[in-house]
Write a protein that holds these residues in place. Structure first.
Motif, short mmCIF file in Angstrom:
data_model
loop_
_atom_site.label_atom_id
_atom_site.label_comp_id
_atom_site.label_asym_id
_atom_site.label_seq_id
_atom_site.Cartn_x
_atom_site.Cartn_y
_atom_site.Cartn_z
N ALA A 152 0.86 -1.18 0.00
CA ALA A 152 0.00 0.00 0.00
C ALA A 152 0.89 1.23 0.00
CB ALA A 152 -0.91 0.00 1.22
N ASP A 153 0.56 2.21 -0.82
CA ASP A 153 1.28 3.48 -0.90
C ASP A 153 0.32 4.61 -0.60
OD1 ASP A 153 3.80 2.42 -1.70
OD2 ASP A 153 3.06 2.22 -3.75
N VAL A 154 0.89 5.74 -0.15
CA VAL A 154 0.07 6.90 0.18
C VAL A 154 0.61 8.13 -0.53
CG1 VAL A 154 -0.82 8.39 2.00
CG2 VAL A 154 -0.45 5.97 2.47
N ILE A 155 -0.28 8.82 -1.22
CA ILE A 155 0.03 10.15 -1.71
C ILE A 155 -0.54 11.10 -0.66
CG2 ILE A 155 -0.33 11.87 -3.50
CD1 ILE A 155 -0.92 9.49 -5.43
N ALA A 156 0.33 11.68 0.16
CA ALA A 156 -0.09 12.69 1.13
C ALA A 156 0.16 14.03 0.46
CB ALA A 156 0.71 12.57 2.43
N ALA A 157 -0.92 14.77 0.21
CA ALA A 157 -0.83 16.03 -0.53
C ALA A 157 -1.43 17.16 0.29
CB ALA A 157 -1.55 15.89 -1.87
N THR A 158 -0.91 18.35 0.05
CA THR A 158 -1.45 19.54 0.71
C THR A 158 -2.30 20.32 -0.27
OG1 THR A 158 0.48 20.87 0.11
CG2 THR A 158 0.56 19.70 2.24
N ASP A 159 -3.15 21.19 0.27
CA ASP A 159 -4.01 22.01 -0.59
C ASP A 159 -3.20 22.97 -1.46
OD1 ASP A 159 -6.40 20.87 0.27
OD2 ASP A 159 -6.57 22.26 1.96
N ASP A 160 -1.97 23.27 -1.04
CA ASP A 160 -1.16 24.21 -1.82
C ASP A 160 -0.26 23.51 -2.83
OD1 ASP A 160 0.67 23.19 -0.02
OD2 ASP A 160 1.42 25.14 0.65
N GLY A 161 -0.50 22.24 -3.11
CA GLY A 161 0.17 21.57 -4.22
C GLY A 161 1.48 20.88 -3.91
N CYS A 162 1.68 20.45 -2.67
CA CYS A 162 2.89 19.71 -2.32
C CYS A 162 2.53 18.27 -2.00
CB CYS A 162 3.59 20.35 -1.12
SG CYS A 162 4.34 21.94 -1.51
N VAL A 163 3.53 17.40 -2.17
CA VAL A 163 3.34 15.98 -1.89
C VAL A 163 4.50 15.51 -1.02
CG1 VAL A 163 4.52 15.21 -3.99
CG2 VAL A 163 2.81 13.75 -2.95
N LEU A 164 4.21 14.58 -0.13
CA LEU A 164 5.19 14.06 0.80
C LEU A 164 5.90 12.85 0.22
CD1 LEU A 164 6.45 14.17 3.63
CD2 LEU A 164 4.49 12.84 4.46
N LEU A 165 7.24 12.92 0.18
CA LEU A 165 8.04 11.80 -0.30
C LEU A 165 9.05 11.41 0.77
CD1 LEU A 165 8.87 13.02 -3.93
CD2 LEU A 165 7.06 11.43 -3.23
N ILE A 166 9.47 10.16 0.72
CA ILE A 166 10.53 9.69 1.61
C ILE A 166 11.74 9.33 0.76
CG2 ILE A 166 8.98 8.82 3.39
CD1 ILE A 166 9.97 5.93 2.12
N LYS A 167 12.92 9.48 1.35
CA LYS A 167 14.14 9.02 0.69
C LYS A 167 14.40 7.61 1.19
CE LYS A 167 17.69 11.54 -0.56
NZ LYS A 167 18.94 12.36 -0.51
N ARG A 168 14.46 6.67 0.26
CA ARG A 168 14.62 5.25 0.61
C ARG A 168 16.00 4.99 1.21
NH1 ARG A 168 11.25 1.35 -1.00
NH2 ARG A 168 12.94 -0.11 -1.38
N GLY A 169 16.01 4.24 2.30
CA GLY A 169 17.24 3.90 2.97
C GLY A 169 17.71 2.48 2.67
N TRP A 170 17.13 1.84 1.68
CA TRP A 170 17.45 0.44 1.38
C TRP A 170 17.20 0.17 -0.09
CZ3 TRP A 170 13.28 2.67 3.26
CH2 TRP A 170 12.04 2.35 2.71
N ASP A 171 17.81 -0.90 -0.58
CA ASP A 171 17.58 -1.33 -1.96
C ASP A 171 16.24 -2.03 -2.07
OD1 ASP A 171 19.80 -0.43 -3.36
OD2 ASP A 171 21.04 -2.09 -2.66
N PRO A 172 15.60 -2.06 -3.22
CA PRO A 172 16.04 -1.37 -4.42
C PRO A 172 15.76 0.14 -4.32
CG PRO A 172 13.95 -2.47 -4.83
CD PRO A 172 14.38 -2.82 -3.43
N TYR A 173 16.42 0.88 -5.15
CA TYR A 173 16.28 2.33 -5.23
C TYR A 173 16.75 3.06 -3.98
CZ TYR A 173 13.45 1.26 -9.34
OH TYR A 173 13.01 0.80 -10.56
N GLU A 174 17.77 2.52 -3.32
CA GLU A 174 18.32 3.20 -2.16
C GLU A 174 18.74 4.61 -2.55
OE1 GLU A 174 21.83 2.77 1.22
OE2 GLU A 174 21.58 1.20 -0.29
#
Length: 143
Positions: free
Chosen positions: A15-37
């Motif tokens: 399950a993934d979450v798009i956490a968005a604000t009314d002013d047009g921003c989205v919350l992302l995390i920087k992955r600490g592990w592979d894949p895509y570390e």
């Protein structure tokens, strides 16, 4: 007599979450592990035994970013099930949208190196997995 043995893929449910604000921003995390570390991604992860995708989305958002939302604050965006979307094998993800106030604080937790709000018009590239495609599902169509 014919052989009725079928071969089925092992499918992992996330399950993934798009956490968005009314002013047009989205919350992302920087992955600490592979894949895509080291790549930026949507908060999310595996659905645990006895858990629904919605419950996993709420839990993963809180664990990875500290942002708390209730299940009834999430809206289903869609399901992504391309066979090659994850290099670890077959993963199917259900994605939810949560709209939160613009001043919502996020703090990296669990296995995220960082958690940050990004303007939808200035996302870091490339995003992990197919998360750019997932985010495109909430963007207005371009003329």
């Amino acid at each position: 007599m014919s052989d009725t043995h079928e071969t089925h893929a092992t499918i992992r449910y996330t399950a993934d979450v798009i956490a968005a604000t009314d002013d047009g921003c989205v919350l992302l995390i920087k992955r600490g592990w592979d894949p895509y570390e080291g790549h930026w991604a949507l908060p999310g992860g595996h659905v645990d035994e006895g858990e629904t995708g919605l419950q996993a989305a709420v839990r993963e958002l809180k664990e990875e970013t500290g942002v708390r939302v209730a299940e009834d604050e999430l809206r289903l965006v869609g399901v992504w099930d391309q066979p090659d979307r994850d290099p670890r094998g077959r993963y199917v993800t259900v994605t939810y949208l949560a709209t939160v106030p613009a001043d919502t604080e996020a703090v990296a937790g669990d296995d995220a190196r960082d958690a940050r709000w990004w303007p939808l018009t200035g996302l870091p590239q490339p995003l992990a997995f197919d998360h750019a495609d997932i985010l495109a599902a909430i963007l207005p169509p371009t003329p």
